[in-house]
Scaffold this active site. Sequence first.
Site, PDB file in Angstrom:
ATOM      1  N   SER A 280    -118.978 -90.814 -13.779  1.00  0.00           N
ATOM      2  CA  SER A 280    -120.328 -91.263 -14.098  1.00  0.00           C
ATOM      3  C   SER A 280    -120.635 -90.951 -15.551  1.00  0.00           C
ATOM      4  CB  SER A 280    -121.357 -90.564 -13.207  1.00  0.00           C
ATOM      5  OG  SER A 280    -121.597 -89.239 -13.653  1.00  0.00           O
ATOM      6  N   ASP A 281    -121.588 -91.657 -16.122  1.00  0.00           N
ATOM      7  CA  ASP A 281    -122.096 -91.251 -17.425  1.00  0.00           C
ATOM      8  C   ASP A 281    -123.017 -90.049 -17.219  1.00  0.00           C
ATOM      9  OD1 ASP A 281    -122.685 -91.159 -20.136  1.00  0.00           O
ATOM     10  OD2 ASP A 281    -122.985 -93.314 -20.312  1.00  0.00           O
ATOM     11  N   HIS A 282    -123.444 -89.463 -18.327  1.00  0.00           N
ATOM     12  CA  HIS A 282    -124.158 -88.188 -18.307  1.00  0.00           C
ATOM     13  C   HIS A 282    -125.459 -88.294 -17.502  1.00  0.00           C
ATOM     14  CE1 HIS A 282    -126.161 -84.556 -19.741  1.00  0.00           C
ATOM     15  NE2 HIS A 282    -125.008 -84.163 -20.253  1.00  0.00           N
ATOM     16  N   GLY A 283    -125.529 -87.557 -16.391  1.00  0.00           N
ATOM     17  CA  GLY A 283    -126.738 -87.497 -15.588  1.00  0.00           C
ATOM     18  C   GLY A 283    -127.065 -88.756 -14.823  1.00  0.00           C
ATOM     19  N   ALA A 284    -126.120 -89.694 -14.750  1.00  0.00           N
ATOM     20  CA  ALA A 284    -126.434 -91.011 -14.185  1.00  0.00           C
ATOM     21  C   ALA A 284    -126.773 -90.947 -12.705  1.00  0.00           C
ATOM     22  CB  ALA A 284    -125.260 -91.962 -14.405  1.00  0.00           C
TER      23      ALA A 284
END
Length: 762
Positions: A280-284
């Site tokens: 995942s991207d950051h905090g997605a």
Amino acid sequence: MKRLPVFGLLAGFFMHAAIAAESPALDDKQAFIDSLIERMTLEEKIGQLRLISIGADMPQPKILEELQAGHIGGTFNSVTRHDNRPMQEAARRSRLGIPIFFAYDVVHGHRTIFPIGLGLASSWNLPTIARSGRVAAIEASADGLDMTFAPTVDISRDPRWGRTSEGFGEDPYLVSEIARTMVKAYQGESVAAPDSIMASVKHFALYGAVEGGRDYNVVDMSPMRMHQDFLPPYRAAVEAGAGGVMVALNAINGVPASANSWLLRDLLRRDWGFRGMTVSDHGAISELLRHGVAQDGREAARLALKAGIDMSMADSLYRDELPGLVRDGEVEIGEIDAAVREVLGAKYDMGLFHDPLRRIGAAADDPQDVDAESRLHRAEARAVARESLVLLENRAQTLPLKKSGTIALVGPLADSPLDMLGSWSAAGVAAQAVTLRQGLTAALAGKATLLHARGANITDDPHLVEYLNFLNWDTPEVVQDPRPAAQMIAEAVAAAERADVVIAAVGESRGMSHESSSRTSLQIPPSQQALLRALKATGKPLVLVLMNGRPLELGWAKANADAILETWFSGTEGGHAIADVLFGDYNPSGKLPISFPRSVGQIPTYYNHLRVGRPYVEGKPGNYTSQYFEEPTGPLYPFGYGLSYTDFELSHVSLSSAELRLPGTLQASVKVKNSGSRDGAAVVQLYIRDQVASVIRPVKELKAFRKVMLKAGEEREVRFDIGEKDLRFFNAQLRQVAEPGEFEVQIGLDSQQVRSAAFILR
């Protein structure tokens, strides 16, 4: 940091050795991983799905504790062997001794910074681009890194988007070719090699198509357009063997990418055959709540895992929610195992099970100074940067300049090392970057006088300065000169009046072309526009050196500057590379990988747009045609455009046959001649137009290109093979087909000025 007791190290070593002895032979990847999964507890499995940011998610002592408990699968943002070694050793002391991997955003260089993505793409030279990626891999692996979150292959047709700077432009074919090149450069002959790092292509998918060019916004797009224009670069990276895929932050047709099982399971894994790890991207995953598709963290974790997110970046939700979801039967243990298998498989492919320290090495071999000059690859950076520069204007052969007389260098970007690096400059050190002022000083030493004046601030808008300096950088993005604007301009004008020629370094600070830095205007900021008008009024020859991460509105510049050199953000050796071009030590050969609109109102402006029923035709009345009536239709500078210090001529196009019968091929050829007085490189571009099809097709599409070096007066024939793959497209049923009919072959030195011929596909 405290040193670990020798007893602890030995205990960890013997524990790891004992468990390894219970496993199948390391050479049998599948059996080894299956056996390991069988012996893992649920907590240990979930731990492998967690990617933790060093310093941001938890303090390092806590990270060491979690690693030793087997509760972390990988980390990012630590970039020295000294920092990574204790964490790897802690992971090895865990019950099963499973190693972690270390990742970082190595996007356009690691310690040696190369031009930003748009700059690399401007070279139109795949071996040159590969050189930048290989150097980045060598430097990153030497710092103990195993993976990069790169390449960025999002197609961008709206330059308001700040992350346009990271990618490779607007064209599916060019970006796909660069995607393949960068993956292979990072991963080398084997991703397990000590000097290779795993590529994690991003941002999957369609991130560059966010509505309005506003970062993190939605994407609503027809499936046919997705497959034809925006998905090919990701697929090219997957086919090139990328071990990882970073999932985008945007939603696609109403479903966030991080919860989109069609995207991650049906398309990526089933249709494309991807066998690597998704991140995942950051905090997605937590953002699924704000998207409005998850009621709480529990539902967000369930949606992400079931959709196909193997590893959660900056994780807390997988850790907190997956145990309960499994216990309550909402997530099957087999789904957990499938994600763990991909994470362990990536570690296996990186060679970490064979040697967890293969990129970290022994402490005795750590560099005494991680920022040492000897660790840089300056010659490579200079060579790549020179090819990335695009000459947009050169009236009356203003360039190249002579190394004599007096030259005035002005502008807020003339002596800014931080801005030379561009966004996502990894472990690059601004103090090691060569500014334009430094580059000119070195080139003119003992030969000419160089005057310097700042002339203006990047912007005089205090709100913008506050915003840019709020970005998470080690140093302020924008440092203001406190003098009144009029005083700075007067100083610059005085320098210009004493000089034979004026070089103005203007454009954007690097933070203005970055994640979350979307713009409503593409103009050079007003403070710099005022400077340029004052310089123009002196009557001295005016050379603009642009530094920017996106196409800008350059109408005034085109009309008033004597020469314009687009340099993007050119990296560690940018100042030397720009000086090489300004003084003719290198003949510019860069070509635009993205169209420059005349104004923001023309967005989107891209060369391969779909045909319409009432097209505007240059030179004919515009009424009731597809146009903007306030200004000329079409880009200010087209895709593929770029000047040289020499001239090139193309012959007519010759085809080996007037008909093509599949599965055969035909050959298109053209003679290109350097008709000028300097040696130089030409980028010969092949476009194809499908004249009639079952669905609307673009006006033309890039299908091949060759960069050829020609001596003054030299002529060479350039040949292109055309086959079924060049004629296929996705039809309304999303099948790739090549339909019989007439095709036009166009060959040119940019996308607009072309020679053409036609053939029939039977």
